[in-house]
Motif scaffolding. Structure first.
Motif, PDB file in Angstrom:
ATOM      1  N   VAL A 405       0.917  -1.220   0.054  1.00  0.00           N
ATOM      2  CA  VAL A 405       0.004  -0.016   0.147  1.00  0.00           C
ATOM      3  C   VAL A 405       0.924   1.123  -0.018  1.00  0.00           C
ATOM      4  N   CYS A 406       0.518   2.235  -0.912  1.00  0.00           N
ATOM      5  CA  CYS A 406       1.622   3.278  -1.158  1.00  0.00           C
ATOM      6  C   CYS A 406       0.917   4.575  -1.128  1.00  0.00           C
ATOM      7  N   TYR A 407       1.746   5.502  -0.410  1.00  0.00           N
ATOM      8  CA  TYR A 407       0.859   6.868  -0.564  1.00  0.00           C
ATOM      9  C   TYR A 407       1.860   7.920  -1.193  1.00  0.00           C
ATOM     10  N   THR A 408       1.792   8.621  -2.294  1.00  0.00           N
ATOM     11  CA  THR A 408       2.585   9.402  -2.983  1.00  0.00           C
ATOM     12  C   THR A 408       1.850  10.876  -2.896  1.00  0.00           C
ATOM     13  N   ASP A 409       2.870  11.729  -3.198  1.00  0.00           N
ATOM     14  CA  ASP A 409       2.385  13.197  -2.654  1.00  0.00           C
ATOM     15  C   ASP A 409       3.581  13.899  -3.753  1.00  0.00           C
ATOM     16  N   THR A 460       7.750   5.370  -6.960  1.00  0.00           N
ATOM     17  CA  THR A 460       7.177   4.347  -6.537  1.00  0.00           C
ATOM     18  C   THR A 460       7.220   2.859  -7.338  1.00  0.00           C
ATOM     19  N   LEU A 461       6.806   3.081  -8.561  1.00  0.00           N
ATOM     20  CA  LEU A 461       6.938   1.969  -9.558  1.00  0.00           C
ATOM     21  C   LEU A 461       8.403   1.528  -9.810  1.00  0.00           C
ATOM     22  N   LEU A 462       9.458   2.418  -9.889  1.00  0.00           N
ATOM     23  CA  LEU A 462      10.832   2.199  -9.844  1.00  0.00           C
ATOM     24  C   LEU A 462      11.359   1.263  -9.029  1.00  0.00           C
ATOM     25  N   ILE A 463      10.925   1.645  -7.825  1.00  0.00           N
ATOM     26  CA  ILE A 463      11.790   0.513  -6.554  1.00  0.00           C
ATOM     27  C   ILE A 463      11.058  -0.421  -6.232  1.00  0.00           C
ATOM     28  N   ILE A 515       6.079  -0.700 -15.442  1.00  0.00           N
ATOM     29  CA  ILE A 515       5.071  -1.712 -15.395  1.00  0.00           C
ATOM     30  C   ILE A 515       4.933  -2.978 -16.231  1.00  0.00           C
ATOM     31  N   LYS A 516       5.418  -2.638 -17.343  1.00  0.00           N
ATOM     32  CA  LYS A 516       5.311  -4.039 -18.188  1.00  0.00           C
ATOM     33  C   LYS A 516       6.647  -4.771 -17.952  1.00  0.00           C
ATOM     34  N   GLU A 517       7.732  -3.892 -17.904  1.00  0.00           N
ATOM     35  CA  GLU A 517       8.913  -4.933 -17.854  1.00  0.00           C
ATOM     36  C   GLU A 517       9.119  -5.526 -16.475  1.00  0.00           C
ATOM     37  N   ASN A 518       8.528  -4.917 -15.287  1.00  0.00           N
ATOM     38  CA  ASN A 518       8.393  -5.659 -13.902  1.00  0.00           C
ATOM     39  C   ASN A 518       7.151  -6.590 -13.512  1.00  0.00           C
ATOM     40  N   ASN A 519       6.395  -6.215 -14.427  1.00  0.00           N
ATOM     41  CA  ASN A 519       5.286  -7.270 -14.491  1.00  0.00           C
ATOM     42  C   ASN A 519       4.360  -6.622 -13.190  1.00  0.00           C
ATOM     43  N   LEU A 520       4.271  -5.441 -13.047  1.00  0.00           N
ATOM     44  CA  LEU A 520       3.472  -4.813 -11.882  1.00  0.00           C
ATOM     45  C   LEU A 520       1.988  -4.871 -11.987  1.00  0.00           C
ATOM     46  N   SER A 521       1.149  -4.905 -10.906  1.00  0.00           N
ATOM     47  CA  SER A 521      -0.145  -4.663 -10.922  1.00  0.00           C
ATOM     48  C   SER A 521      -0.174  -3.763 -10.122  1.00  0.00           C
TER      49      SER A 521
END
Length: 749
Positions: A405-409, A460-463, A515-521
């Motif tokens: 669960v991530c919160y960004t700002d 967030t997606l990078l790490i 998202i595609k390369e790391n297969n993230l949902s």
């Protein structure tokens, strides 16, 4: 069909074969090949009937095969010497006149080929009926079935078809027989100039590539024959080797020993037909590759190329990551060494993981044991927070958590000042909302609140670990809206679509690749800013405090897109907005600058003119996408007023001086009539006073329409704007003449 003519002769319709005749034909064919059935007569199925194929080669030549044991032809009844003088029926051949075939007598007895057979000619010189830019994947609306080869062909249209047009198209496809290379509808059809198919196709042509990449629902069919059944599954090796793999059926892969290769779609052809080829890495090139296990870049020089990998000699980096020059020296041996060449540290990496290091100048150092690369461009950036990104990623990997669960700002401070600051951050929690880590950073260029929020999502997606599930909360509605739009396309956009994104297109491209390369949902939800959500308030607080930290910073590298090997730039600056909008903006800016630099407009460079309202005034009520003769005349008159070139006497003298050299103002007949005299002429004074009074009353009415009744102004307030009601030419303030010319500005009442 009876309405069609050729050489002024009507075509004749012939009755089709009856069911009895069809059954008799297949009874005969079963004597040749028992595997032939009426239900499987496609070209792909008949190709697998071995006996039938042999029969066609040896018997379908309008002459008996000559074999006494043949049960199909029967014995020869002619004398053998006469039978030997008979020749096979020749294939049709084009004569010197391309519109006609050679006659039978000139071809009989000669060896001919099927090169001129219409169904086997791939007519690639046919002129397309569709206008330029029509035959692209974004404009595929439906599919047409060729009645000859049964392959599906794409139907294109500029706009999505209305329901009525779709019904007309379906009726047309049921009425007219479509074959490859012909129009989808005849010339007199109402959809003739609305829907198009590719004309440069023959029945032997493969399935169009736009078929596989379009958004219209479609089934997977063989690239060559169009069959849906018996498709083979490509091996992982093939999928890793080729960027695009089209489906193939089993019979095509093995028929006649011919192995159809997979399509290596490695060329971008999305902008105006220009082709941009990927960068090729050659032997002896200096390269770099990122090692995921040690979170560091390794360098080397290519010494051998294999089908899927490169072998390179390892070099260690000596210079610091903050330096613009890259200083590397030969490695004598380390944990990366695969030990294939004695005395050298050799590393092998996948081609997809290797990038070329570009540099301005290469200096060999100290007996060729080291290299100094001047102004090297690495495959990673020189960010201050580069190590922090690596450390954060390692923490998340070691946590063994897959659901986050991530919160960004994002935060902007002093946006109107020279020392503006932009920071962003993210926090990671497990499903029990126990914090795992937090990461804050900043960026420098093109500062905006939306861009800061996008950066927060990007890191967030990078790490995030590969194959993990992320639930992201943000207070930016713009980020959520764009993310959901790209998610609809499965995060796969063609080059044209990427460059049509309004703003921050490169950032979004990086996000989609991650998202595609790391297969993230990833699922994103909106959280209201500055509410009682403690987790959102926490990330908002730490991001705001980061404005005081000068040791933060992330810079992006735009050179590593595997499917976007070129990046558009303007004066060396990466373009991160829609190319069309950029061209419009630069054109408008140049034209405005050219207009303001005219001597007659010197005053307007000093006054606060609202140029956006000023130029929108030219569009009128019907705006720029609609025009007619009346609207064109109105716009022409507005431009003439703006540039002071109304057809007055002095203006006409420039072209017809001999006719008008002694003419004066037709009203007063005393003074020369130039642009200013039109309004200053004493004979028009009463009319001008009425015009000024009318404008004052109109302005009063329009202002009071938008004010509360208690705040209504009077005509005296309007008349107290002394300067703008003066009929004079001024070098330093706006007068009524400027209002006539269309100048728009703000006033204080």
């Amino acid at each position: 069909t009876t309405r069609l003519k050729l050489h002024n002769q009507k075509f004749k319709c012939i009755d089709p074969a009856t069911y009895e005749e069809i059954n008799n034909l297949f009874d005969i064919l079963k004597k040749v090949d028992p595997t032939v059935t009426q239900n499987n007569t496609s070209k792909n199925k008949l190709r697998t009937c071995v006996d039938l194929q042999e029969f066609i080669k040896s018997h379908c030549l309008i002459k008996k095969c000559g074999k006494n044991e043949c049960v199909i032809c029967g014995p020869i009844r002619l004398p053998q010497e006469i039978f030997n003088q008979l020749h096979f029926i020749p294939d049709p051949q084009i004569s010197s006149d391309p519109d006609h075939y050679q006659d039978f007598n000139s071809l009989y007895g000669r060896n001919t080929t099927e090169i001129d057979l219409p169904s086997k000619k791939n007519n690639l010189v046919c002129q397309e009926l569709a206008p330029n830019g029509m035959l692209v994947v974004a404009r595929v609306r439906d599919f047409a079935l060729c009645t000859s080869c049964t392959k599906l062909r794409c139907i294109f249209s500029k706009y999505v078809l209305r329901e009525s047009d779709s019904e007309i198209l379906q009726t047309a496809m049921e009425t007219f027989a479509y074959t490859c290379g012909s129009p989808i509808v005849p010339e007199n059809h109402p959809l003739y100039n609305k829907v198009f198919v590719r004309m440069n196709l023959a029945c032997d042509s493969p399935i169009e590539q736009t078929y596989y990449s379009c958004r219209i629902e479609h089934s997977q069919v063989c690239y060559y024959c169009g069959e849906e059944n018996n498709l083979i599954n490509p091996s992982p090796e093939v999928l890793s080797r080729f960027r695009t793999v089209y489906p193939l059926c089993e019979s095509l892969v093995t028929t006649n020993g011919k192995n159809y290769k997979y399509i290596d779609n490695n060329v971008v052809t999305n902008l105006g037909g220009y082709e941009f080829l990927p960068i090729n890495i050659h032997i002896n090139n200096i390269i770099t590759s990122f090692n995921m296990f040690h979170f560091e870049n390794i360098y080397g020089k290519i010494i051998e190329e294999k089908p899927f990998t490169y072998i390179f000699e390892h070099f260690k980096r000596i210079s610091d990551t903050s330096e613009i020059n890259l200083f590397i020296k030969v490695c004598n041996g380390c944990e990366y060494n695969i030990g294939q060449i004695e005395g050298k540290c050799i590393i092998e990496s996948m081609k997809t993981e290797i990038y070329e290091v570009r540099y301005k100048r290469l200096i060999k150092w100290k007996g060729y044991k080291a290299y100094l690369l001047k102004e090297a461009q690495h495959n990673y950036n020189l960010s201050l927070d580069k190590q922090k990104l690596f450390d954060s990623r390692k923490i998340l990997y070691d946590s063994n958590v897959k659901d986050f669960v991530c919160y960004t700002d994002g935060s902007i401070k002093d946006i109107t000042k020279e020392y503006v600051s932009a920071t962003f951050g993210t926090t990671f929690y497990n499903l029990s909302l126990q914090k795992i880590l937090e990461l804050i950073s900043s960026y420098n260029n093109w500062i905006s609140s939306t861009r800061a929020e996008i950066f927060a999502l990007l890191i967030t997606l990078l790490i995030a670990p590969s194959n993990s599930n992320l639930t992201v909360y943000t207070d930016s509605a713009s980020v959520i809206s764009n993310f959901e739009k790209f998610k609809f396309y499965n995060f796969t956009l063609v080059t044209r679509q990427i460059f049509k994104i309004s703003n921050n297109n490169i950032l979004w491209k990086i996000i989609m690749d991650i998202i595609k390369e790391n297969n993230l949902s990833v699922n994103i939800f909106k959280v209201n800013a500055h509410t009682d959500d403690s987790l959102n308030n926490y990330v908002d607080n730490i991001v705001s405090l980061a404005h005081n930290d000068q040791n933060l910073g992330i810079n992006l590298n735009y050179n590593n897109f595997y499917d976007l090997p070129w990046i558009p730039k303007w004066n060396g600056i990466v373009i991160e907005k829609s190319l069309r909008k950029l061209i419009t903006l630069t054109t408008n800016t140049k034209n405005l600058e050219r207009f303001l630099n005219l001597n007659r407009n010197d005053k307007y460079r000093k006054c606060e003119i609202d140029w956006s309202i000023f130029f929108n005034n030219f569009l009128g009520e019907k705006q720029k996408l609609y025009t007619d003769f009346k609207e064109s005349k109105i716009r022409r008159r507005k431009i003439q007023l703006m540039i002071e070139e109304l057809p007055c006497i002095e203006q006409i003298k420039r072209t017809l001086f001999s006719l008008y050299k002694e003419r004066f103002c037709p009203m007063c007949e005393e003074d020369e009539e130039d642009f200013n005299h039109i309004w200053f002429c004493e004979e028009r004074r009463e009319d001008m006073d009425d015009l000024i009074s009318g404008v004052q009353n109109w302005l009063l009415l329009e202002i009071n329409k938008i004010l509360d009744p208690i705040n209504h102004i009077t005509l005296e307030h309007i008349k107290n704007l002394n300067d703008i009601w003066k009929l004079e030419v001024s070098e330093d303030h706006i007068t009524f003449i400027d209002l006539i010319k269309g100048m728009k500005f703000w006033i204080n009442l």
